[in-house]
Write an enzyme that holds these catalytic residues in place. Structure first.
Site, PDB file in Angstrom:
ATOM      1  N   LYS A   1     -15.963 -67.909  61.434  1.00  0.00           N
ATOM      2  CA  LYS A   1     -17.102 -68.138  62.314  1.00  0.00           C
ATOM      3  C   LYS A   1     -17.874 -66.827  62.505  1.00  0.00           C
ATOM      4  CE  LYS A   1     -15.463 -72.247  62.680  1.00  0.00           C
ATOM      5  NZ  LYS A   1     -14.645 -72.824  63.716  1.00  0.00           N
TER       6      LYS A   1
ATOM      7  N   TRP B   1     -12.569 -78.987  70.397  1.00  0.00           N
ATOM      8  CA  TRP B   1     -11.517 -78.090  69.914  1.00  0.00           C
ATOM      9  C   TRP B   1     -10.361 -78.018  70.890  1.00  0.00           C
ATOM     10  CZ3 TRP B   1     -11.287 -77.846  65.093  1.00  0.00           C
ATOM     11  CH2 TRP B   1     -12.426 -77.751  64.299  1.00  0.00           C
TER      12      TRP B   1
ATOM     13  N   ASP C   1      -8.474 -69.727  72.498  1.00  0.00           N
ATOM     14  CA  ASP C   1      -9.031 -69.970  71.168  1.00  0.00           C
ATOM     15  C   ASP C   1     -10.450 -69.411  71.206  1.00  0.00           C
ATOM     16  OD1 ASP C   1     -10.189 -70.868  68.855  1.00  0.00           O
ATOM     17  OD2 ASP C   1      -9.793 -72.998  69.192  1.00  0.00           O
TER      18      ASP C   1
HETATM   19  C1  LIG Z   1     -13.652 -73.900  63.727  1.00  0.00           C
HETATM   20  C2  LIG Z   1     -12.797 -73.912  64.932  1.00  0.00           C
HETATM   21  C3  LIG Z   1     -11.449 -74.290  64.877  1.00  0.00           C
HETATM   22  C4  LIG Z   1     -10.788 -74.756  63.602  1.00  0.00           C
HETATM   23  O1  LIG Z   1     -10.709 -73.714  62.703  1.00  0.00           O
HETATM   24  P1  LIG Z   1      -9.948 -73.860  61.316  1.00  0.00           P
HETATM   25  O2  LIG Z   1      -9.966 -72.471  60.804  1.00  0.00           O
HETATM   26  O3  LIG Z   1     -10.755 -74.820  60.477  1.00  0.00           O
HETATM   27  O4  LIG Z   1      -8.597 -74.374  61.566  1.00  0.00           O
HETATM   28  C5  LIG Z   1     -10.717 -74.259  66.039  1.00  0.00           C
HETATM   29  N1  LIG Z   1     -11.262 -73.857  67.201  1.00  0.00           N
HETATM   30  C6  LIG Z   1     -12.547 -73.481  67.296  1.00  0.00           C
HETATM   31  C7  LIG Z   1     -13.100 -73.047  68.611  1.00  0.00           C
HETATM   32  C8  LIG Z   1     -13.357 -73.491  66.161  1.00  0.00           C
HETATM   33  O5  LIG Z   1     -14.642 -73.109  66.245  1.00  0.00           O
END
Ligand SMILES: *Cc1c(COP(=O)(O)O)cnc(C)c1O
Length: 360
Positions: free
Chosen positions: A196, A102, A172
């Site tokens: 998530k 990521w 993030d």
């Molecule tokens: C799932 C995830 C993403 C991407 O998320 P989207 O909503 O599909 O754009 C980015 N960073 C992390 C840490 C993730 O777990």
């Protein structure tokens, strides 16, 4: 069919109580005669839902008054671009910590917009640890430093809020948002895709310090300008109303069970159970440095990858779903987010033991 134990990395398990409540209210929300899905986002009913959700999130996360909470769309992936568009402030430089898939994606998006410097990377050991600040080489004139505080695919978590040497720290936090207490004041901006650990897909949470607003690059679309969204209470256009409503129910659920401190206690217990079992086994293996292992996403491999399909097949028959590892790394991954009860982890371990005894 009974509810299974769902180990998906996202969209992921939601609390039974939340889904049941959403079900009860689906035709008629609080005597309004409407489903939340049918409400105008400008009507008093939905405004009250959105305001309550923000207030509950502020309480849970202890967000100070000089931070804005935004309910946006586009996922964390959109934030990979939106962060530089808003925070570069004419500096043209940003520093990134790379700890897995990521953060690599975040670098790729930002690189199209500015000069990106990799201030630290754990690629030297296959992204199996979280580099300490002593290993970071930050540029003093960078506009911000970005890291992924929980790498969902590799299962690496920063268990502390790093010291960013005075630069605005951007995280993030998609896959561990609200899983543990954090000190928001250490951060310039925190973002998370909701699917998530918070709610349904379609909603992205952004918590941003006020002084970072109003710096968007020329040409930034208005829906992507944090300042314009903050001024419009995230309703510059139609927000993801139903996802905000369900996230609001999740916030209430968390508050009722004792808040972030209590969920952290439960998350520690679940993760310890699973990692202790994996480490004691000669058949299963997790590659991450023990002190940097994620409490939320537990990747593991079997001693023989040829058994993967049989493992997944048997798991599914026992109602243990979506354990397949990410396509980029293979193996297995058990995501044990806030809404996964410890009973689900116990059942997984029982199955892993039985599988090892039969096939190992
Ligand atoms: C799932 C995830 C993403 C991407 O998320 P989207 O909503 O599909 O754009 C980015 N960073 C992390 C840490 C993730 O777990």
């Amino acid at each position: 069919m009974a509810r299974a134990f769902n180990f998906s990395a996202g969209p992921a398990v939601l609390p039974d109580e939340v889904l049941a409540r959403a079900g009860d209210e689906i035709l008629d929300w609080h005597g309004s005669g409407m489903s939340v899905m049918e409400m105008s986002h400008r009507g008093k009913e939905f405004i009250s839902i959105a305001e309550q959700a923000e207030q509950d999130l502020r309480e849970l996360r202890e967000i100070p008054a000089n931070y804005k909470v935004l309910f946006l769309q586009g996922g964390a992936t959109q934030q990979f671009a939106q962060v530089p568009m808003n925070l570069l402030a004419g500096k043209g430089k940003a520093d990134y910590i790379v700890t897995g898939e990521w953060s690599k994606k975040a670098v790729k998006e930002a690189s199209a917009l500015c000069d990106v410097h990799i201030a630290a990377s754990s690629e030297d050991r296959a992204f199996s640890y979280a580099p300490r600040e002593t290993q970071w080489s930050l540029r003093r004139d960078a506009a911000y430093v970005h890291y992924c505080s929980n790498e969902t695919i590799g299962g690496v978590e920063f268990h502390w809020a790093p010291d960013s040497g005075g630069l605005p720290l951007v995280a993030d936090a998609s896959s561990h948002f609200l899983s543990r207490p954090i000190d928001v004041t250490k951060f310039g901006l925190i973002y998370a895709g909701a699917q998530k650990n918070v709610g349904p897909a379609g909603l992205t949470l952004v918590v941003v310090r006020e002084d970072l607003l109003g710096r968007a690059a020329k040409g930034t679309p208005s829906v992507m300008d944090y300042k314009q969204q903050a001024e419009a209470a995230s309703m510059l256009n139609t927000p993801p109303t139903y996802a905000i409503y369900v996230a609001g129910l999740v916030f209430k659920w968390l508050k009722q069970l004792g808040g972030v401190a209590e969920i952290e206690r439960r998350n520690i217990a679940k993760a310890k159970l699973l990692y202790d079992f994996i480490d004691a086994s000669g058949f299963y293996r997790n590659p991450v440095a023990p002190e940097d292992r994620s409490r939320m996403n537990v990747p593991f491999t079997l001693a023989d990858a040829k058994l993967d399909a049989a493992f997944l097949d048997g798991a599914e028959k026992r109602g243990l779903l979506q354990l397949k590892g990410h396509r980029s790394v293979g193996g297995m991954r058990a995501s044990i987010y806030n809404a996964m009860p410890i009973e689900g982890v116990r059942r997984l371990i029982e199955y892993m033991q039985a599988f090892e005894a039969r096939r190992g």
